[in-house]
Write an enzyme that holds these catalytic residues in place. Structure first.
Site, PDB file in Angstrom:
ATOM      1  N   SER A  29      31.225  39.725  36.940  1.00 47.29           N
ATOM      2  CA  SER A  29      32.158  40.911  37.279  1.00 47.29           C
ATOM      3  C   SER A  29      33.631  40.315  36.757  1.00 47.29           C
ATOM      4  O   SER A  29      33.620  39.088  36.242  1.00 47.29           O
ATOM      5  CB  SER A  29      32.039  40.805  38.776  1.00 47.29           C
ATOM      6  N   LYS A  30      34.366  41.269  36.605  1.00 45.47           N
ATOM      7  CA  LYS A  30      35.614  41.004  35.921  1.00 45.47           C
ATOM      8  C   LYS A  30      36.365  39.904  36.820  1.00 45.47           C
ATOM      9  O   LYS A  30      37.217  39.073  36.426  1.00 45.47           O
ATOM     10  CB  LYS A  30      36.452  42.208  35.895  1.00 45.47           C
ATOM     11  N   ARG A  31      36.040  39.737  38.138  1.00 46.21           N
ATOM     12  CA  ARG A  31      36.784  38.644  38.809  1.00 46.21           C
ATOM     13  C   ARG A  31      36.351  37.152  38.422  1.00 46.21           C
ATOM     14  O   ARG A  31      36.761  36.213  38.829  1.00 46.21           O
ATOM     15  CB  ARG A  31      36.190  38.859  40.456  1.00 46.21           C
ATOM     16  N   ASP A  40      44.401  47.818  35.739  1.00 45.23           N
ATOM     17  CA  ASP A  40      43.042  48.587  35.499  1.00 45.23           C
ATOM     18  C   ASP A  40      43.123  50.065  35.497  1.00 45.23           C
ATOM     19  O   ASP A  40      42.407  50.826  34.689  1.00 45.23           O
ATOM     20  CB  ASP A  40      42.014  47.891  36.471  1.00 45.23           C
ATOM     21  N   ARG A  82      44.151  36.908  35.705  1.00 40.85           N
ATOM     22  CA  ARG A  82      43.356  36.321  36.498  1.00 40.85           C
ATOM     23  C   ARG A  82      43.137  34.899  36.369  1.00 40.85           C
ATOM     24  O   ARG A  82      42.803  34.103  37.384  1.00 40.85           O
ATOM     25  CB  ARG A  82      41.876  36.795  36.173  1.00 40.85           C
TER      26      ARG A  82
END
Length: 486
Positions: free
Chosen positions: A260-262, A415, A477
């Site tokens: 996941s992008k996290r 996003d 992030r």
């Protein structure tokens, strides 16, 4: 039960992305195996856009997906941009086809109109939550007389169309990688096939299109296994032969969670922007669950096609290891001649087009050419070392844990932007500061440090636009994780 196609002869396969976000490496992974299998069998690779979610589908997302897959070298034989004998290849342009097929199912008693209002369905869910029961439609409208159903529809009463799932028994199919799979029909909901606005859900559109386009093998991620009983039942309801089902394992983080992008960048564009070669990324995706033979890991696309067999594909969760990808990219860089490497760097970010994007930011900031690279280094870097500015990565009155959360929330705001341009970025960031009751001067300085590693730089939002969406979001992030862990 409808028959299943034989796993032999030229295959017709498809990749069917939804244009609701950035081009995902998971899409590329599934596309690669579809492409390789099509070429191995002398068949066709079809690209179809599944854009029935009108609220979330975006034209710019479709363009990015097509561009990213082309960059990877995965070209298709039929699709919305190249045409073909089975078009249209955008589901939003195939509405009458789905409505006709839904009526066929109603007439055959395989589906029914549901007149339940959203309010009634929400009340049902609330009751099921309170009773700690499984969610699902209670089939209230399934017993409505066919004539009454038709009269209510003709009178203009809103309705959806639901699949009439058998009340007992099991639905069984054979998966090419996993063998026989079965679901108890009692656990399968009477799924909506046609929404009240006349648009199909994924399930109806997917099955109708796969049949109409002659798809012989449905090669997709394992997350769709739970939907397959509905698809098998739809094939049976129409009396169509099933395709060969192939459910690939999901890409995993090292801790075995779904990527996941996290946790990791998941956009193909990110890997392109940080200088991963398309051949290297394609090879890396190729070793995700596929064994070339022996201990060989570096191979070309043509070599993968030559040796490909589903017997070489594992259903164990492949690990998307960024260190492994960097190693893979290194192998490909070392194979380049000096001329090829120079050309690749120019195509990456040392070419005229990218430099022209930076000139408005630096022309008034340098006095000699040798000052440009030191001043602009962060435009050519992937990651930033935040240790030298650690004490400045703060906002007064906000603790590190909360600051991490704020940065991740800001990533989500970015996003959602359709255009990653300075004006839109500034509007979104100022609105975010207002929502969170943060002074813009404090938030802007934090962002400047996060995206450049410096307290002084060209205008913040022009800098973010020039860096691009993928690098900017990745730095936010990374900074969020760095702040939380310091």
């Amino acid at each position: 039960m409808a028959s299943e196609r034989r796993d032999a002869g030229p295959a017709r396969v498809r990749i069917a992305p939804s244009p609701t976000g950035d081009p995902h490496v998971g899409t590329a992974y599934i596309a690669l195996f579809n492409y390789v299998f099509a070429r191995k069998t002398g068949g066709q690779f079809v690209l179809r856009i599944e854009d029935t979610d009108r609220a979330r589908s975006r034209a710019d997302s479709e363009r990015k997906i097509l561009s990213a897959l082309r960059w990877l070298g995965l070209t298709w034989d039929e699709g919305p941009d190249v045409g073909g004998p089975h078009g249209p290849y955008r589901q939003s342009e195939r509405g009458p086809i789905y409505r006709d097929h839904a009526e066929q199912l109603i007439a055959a008693g395989k589906a029914y109109r549901c007149f339940c209002t959203p309010e009634r369905l929400e009340q049902l869910r609330a009751e099921q939550r309170a009773a700690k029961a499984a969610f699902g439609y209670d089939r209230r409208c399934r017993g409505i007389d066919t004539g009454e159903s038709r009269r209510r529809a003709e009178a203009g009463e809103p309705y959806t169309v639901r699949l009439a799932v058998p009340r007992d028994g099991t639905t069984t199919w054979h998966d090419r990688l996993r063998g026989p799979l079965s679901f108890d029909n009692a656990q399968v909901d009477d799924q909506i096939l046609l929404k009240s606005d006349g648009m199909p859900t994924y399930h109806l559109a997917n099955v109708v299109d796969d049949h109409a386009m002659g798809i012989t093998h449905v090669i997709r991620a394992e997350e769709w296994i739970s939907s397959t009983p509905k698809h098998v039942l739809l094939y049976d309801a129409f009396g169509w032969p099933q395709p060969v089902w192939v459910h690939m394992s999901l890409l995993r983080n090292p801790d075995k969670s779904k990527i996941s992008k996290r946790k990791n960048p998941v956009s193909i564009d990110y890997y392109r922007d940080v200088g991963i070669l398309p051949d290297a990324l394609r090879n890396f995706l190729g070793i995700m669950g596929f064994s070339f033979g022996g201990d060989r890991e570096v191979f070309s696309l043509d070599e993968m096609i030559d040796v490909f067999s589903w017997d070489k594909v594992s259903v164990g969760g492949p690990v998307f290891d960024l260190d492994k990808l960097r190693w893979m990219n290194e192998q490909y860089i070392h194979q380049l001649s000096h001329e090829q490497l120079a050309d690749a760097l120019i195509d990456w970010r040392l070419g005229r087009d990218y430099l022209l994007r930076l000139m408005p930011l630096f022309r008034e900031r340098i006095k000699r050419f040798d000052e440009f690279i030191p001043a602009a280094w962060y435009f050519f870097a992937g990651e930033i070392d935040y240790a030298p500015v650690a004490e400045k990565l703060t906002i007064p009155g906000i603790k590190p844990a909360q600051l991490r959360k704020l940065l991740l929330e800001l990533v989500d705001r970015y996003d959602a932007l359709e255009a990653f341009r300075a004006a839109e970025l500034e509007v979104a960031t100022r609105a975010f500061a207002d929502d969170k009751q943060i002074k813009t001067k404090h938030l802007f300085m934090l962002l400047r440090l996060v995206v450049t590693g410096r307290t002084a730089s060209p205008p913040l939002f022009d800098t973010m636009e020039a860096l691009g969406k993928e690098i900017t979001r990745a730095r936010l992030r990374t900074a969020a994780a760095w702040i939380a862990g310091r």
